[in-house]
Design an enzyme around this catalytic site. Structure first.
Site, PDB file in Angstrom:
ATOM      1  N   HIS A  58      12.497  -9.980  54.388  1.00 23.89           N
ATOM      2  CA  HIS A  58      13.934 -10.063  54.796  1.00 23.89           C
ATOM      3  C   HIS A  58      13.130  -8.125  55.032  1.00 23.89           C
ATOM      4  O   HIS A  58      12.980  -7.793  53.754  1.00 23.89           O
ATOM      5  CB  HIS A  58      14.435  -9.569  53.358  1.00 23.89           C
ATOM      6  N   ARG A  60      16.125  -5.967  55.590  1.00 21.10           N
ATOM      7  CA  ARG A  60      17.286  -5.192  55.150  1.00 21.10           C
ATOM      8  C   ARG A  60      17.987  -4.288  55.950  1.00 21.10           C
ATOM      9  O   ARG A  60      19.280  -3.317  55.437  1.00 21.10           O
ATOM     10  CB  ARG A  60      17.161  -4.672  53.806  1.00 21.10           C
ATOM     11  N   ASN A  90      20.371 -11.923  56.759  1.00 27.69           N
ATOM     12  CA  ASN A  90      20.979 -11.881  55.926  1.00 27.69           C
ATOM     13  C   ASN A  90      21.539 -10.532  55.625  1.00 27.69           C
ATOM     14  O   ASN A  90      21.458  -9.896  54.609  1.00 27.69           O
ATOM     15  CB  ASN A  90      21.395 -12.638  54.398  1.00 27.69           C
ATOM     16  N   ASP A 150      20.106 -18.206  55.810  1.00 29.30           N
ATOM     17  CA  ASP A 150      18.951 -18.029  55.103  1.00 29.30           C
ATOM     18  C   ASP A 150      19.473 -17.087  53.430  1.00 29.30           C
ATOM     19  O   ASP A 150      20.057 -15.603  54.098  1.00 29.30           O
ATOM     20  CB  ASP A 150      17.715 -17.490  54.762  1.00 29.30           C
ATOM     21  N   ASP A 303       8.867 -14.973  52.761  1.00 31.11           N
ATOM     22  CA  ASP A 303      10.266 -14.894  51.652  1.00 31.11           C
ATOM     23  C   ASP A 303       9.862 -13.331  51.063  1.00 31.11           C
ATOM     24  O   ASP A 303      11.263 -13.164  50.298  1.00 31.11           O
ATOM     25  CB  ASP A 303      10.849 -15.264  50.573  1.00 31.11           C
ATOM     26  N   GLY A 322      14.924 -12.457  44.378  1.00 29.03           N
ATOM     27  CA  GLY A 322      13.783 -12.126  45.562  1.00 29.03           C
ATOM     28  C   GLY A 322      13.033 -11.487  45.070  1.00 29.03           C
ATOM     29  O   GLY A 322      13.048 -10.376  44.079  1.00 29.03           O
TER      30      GLY A 322
HETATM   31 ZN   LIG Z   1      16.409 -18.549  51.298  1.00 28.22          ZN
END
Ligand SMILES: [Zn+2]
Length: 425
Positions: A58, A60, A90, A150, A303, A322
């Site tokens: 991620h 961001r 996301n 996700d 992740d 997270g």
């Molecule tokens: Zn996930």
């Protein structure tokens, strides 16, 4: 482009050799190489691995540049030994159009520290209601091949089926965050002994296992490729084992934290340990480690989930789930697997590159191969200081832990992104 001569380095655990990097490729290997114009790196005691590839990062950006940017996340990745990362969709706006995936892809190129391969959303706005423009994202400059909501599960089976059917035409992949939302309403941590004792609403293992079971059947029915994100339970491993034995086109990942940390961490009420799926039990960890060694779980993916201080340093119930992962993943893998270099290369570089279709990555250093590689000092030990991390966020669950291994250098197409353990730019 400065050539580099790495002397006396073990390539994926083999007997030491010299590696000459020139014009973006590994030009030569062998003992006693000379290159007067090259920068020399003493590789004694170091291991060269194909650059690590993360299928689940991620970054961001766009939207939460206070937590991470494509550039800061790319730097964290390079320092962790990565040469390519797949950026989850996301963001804000969500990466559900050709425009947004191209923006992320372009920001990755500009940063120039790792190859950033955008993942597209499966549904518009991650809302789980209608399919996003999968074809337009696939045809865009970003050439998206992996799609994922996700953070959310594609819970509607009809939509999941249609997504699998759609991507089949170009051999795309649907990467599922497996969480049956009705079974995890209000969930704060793994459902078990510890959640009962703490009085926190549990996230039951079956909420993950039920979706994986459904999705492998759908993938089998459609004949499409399914990837299962962050597998966290022993039961999920059994579902995957059976599916693979039947020849279903399914791959799966496990995170470093699910290989090491348990739900007992929730007893601290420190939200740094809040993550989705949640930390599980010792029994789950044992099953995940065995599955990774066997190949039932194909890869380690971080992740990496940076969060700003206000989203993490608050009450457990309000904290975002997270953890950071890019700068510590190789150390956790070394801790968990030991110096099994071939296995580490397979699970953290070759296989994730193959799944993502990143042909110039995940190839062991050898003459003529693109010089995407990293040098690890397995004997080094380091204390993790959150303030020293290149990520813009600080939510590492390994703060002040002493971990094995250190990334000494990383090369992207022959250009160093990390030298002497420090980012070059
Ligand atoms: Zn996930």
């Amino acid at each position: 482009m400065t050539p580099y001569l790495i002397r006396n380095v073990s390539v994926v655990g083999a007997a030491p050799t010299d590696l000459l990097i020139r014009d973006g490729v590994v030009a030569e290997t062998g003992s006693g190489l000379t290159a007067p114009d090259a920068g020399v790196i003493d590789g004694t005691g170091l291991v060269a691995l194909p650059g690590l590839v993360d299928l689940h990062t991620h970054l961001r950006e766009p939207g939460r540049e206070d937590a991470e940017t494509v550039e800061s996340g790319s730097r964290a990745a390079a320092l962790g030994g990565y040469t390519a990362v797949c950026a989850m969709a996301n963001t804000s706006p969500v990466a559900d159009t050709a425009g947004v995936v191209e923006q992320v892809w372009r920001l990755g190129r500009e940063a120039g520290l790792v190859d950033v391969q955008p993942i597209g959303a499966v549904t518009v706005g991650l809302a789980g209601e209608r399919l996003a423009e999968l074809g337009a994202m696939a045809d865009s400059a970003a050439r998206v091949r992996i799609f994922s909501d996700d953070g959310h599960c594609v819970a509607d089976p009809k939509l999941m089926r249609r997504a699998l059917e759609y991507v089949k035409a170009f051999d795309g992949i649907i990467a599922q965050h497996a969480e049956e939302p009705r079974l995890t309403e209000g969930a704060q941590m793994h459902e078990g002994e510890v959640s009962t004792r703490l009085g926190l609403t549990g996230w039951p293992a079956v909420a993950e296992e039920a979706i994986i079971a459904r999705d492998v059947l759908l993938a089998e029915h459609v004949g499409s490729r399914l990837h299962v994100c962050h597998v966290s339970t022993a039961g999920s491993v059994e579902v995957l084992r059976q599916a693979k034995a039947r020849g279903v086109r399914v791959t799966a990942e496990v995170t470093p934290h699910h290989l090491l940390l348990t739900d007992a961490k929730a007893e601290t009420y420190d939200p740094v340990y809040k993550v989705n799926p949640p930390l599980r039990t010792d029994t789950d960890i044992a099953a995940l480690r065995a599955a990774l060694a066997e190949g039932v779980i194909d890869i380690v993916a971080t992740d990496h989930a940076p969060h700003a201080v206000e989203d993490k340093e608050c009450e457990w119930a309000y904290a975002r789930p997270g953890m950071l992962g890019l700068e510590t993943a190789l150390s956790i893998a070394l801790d968990v697997l030991g110096p099994e270099w071939d296995l580490i290369a397979e699970r953290m570089s070759r296989t994730p590159a193959r799944i993502a279709g990143l042909d110039s990555h995940g190839v062991d250093p050898a003459p003529g191969v693109p010089a995407n590689l990293t040098l690890v000092d397995p004997a080094a030990r380091r204390v993790i200081e959150p303030a020293d991390l290149a990520s813009r966020s600080r939510n590492t669950p390994y703060a002040r832990m002493t971990l094995p291994g250190r990334i000494v250098a990383t090369f992207l197409r022959g250009e160093p992104t990390v030298l002497d353990g420090k980012a070059v730019k």
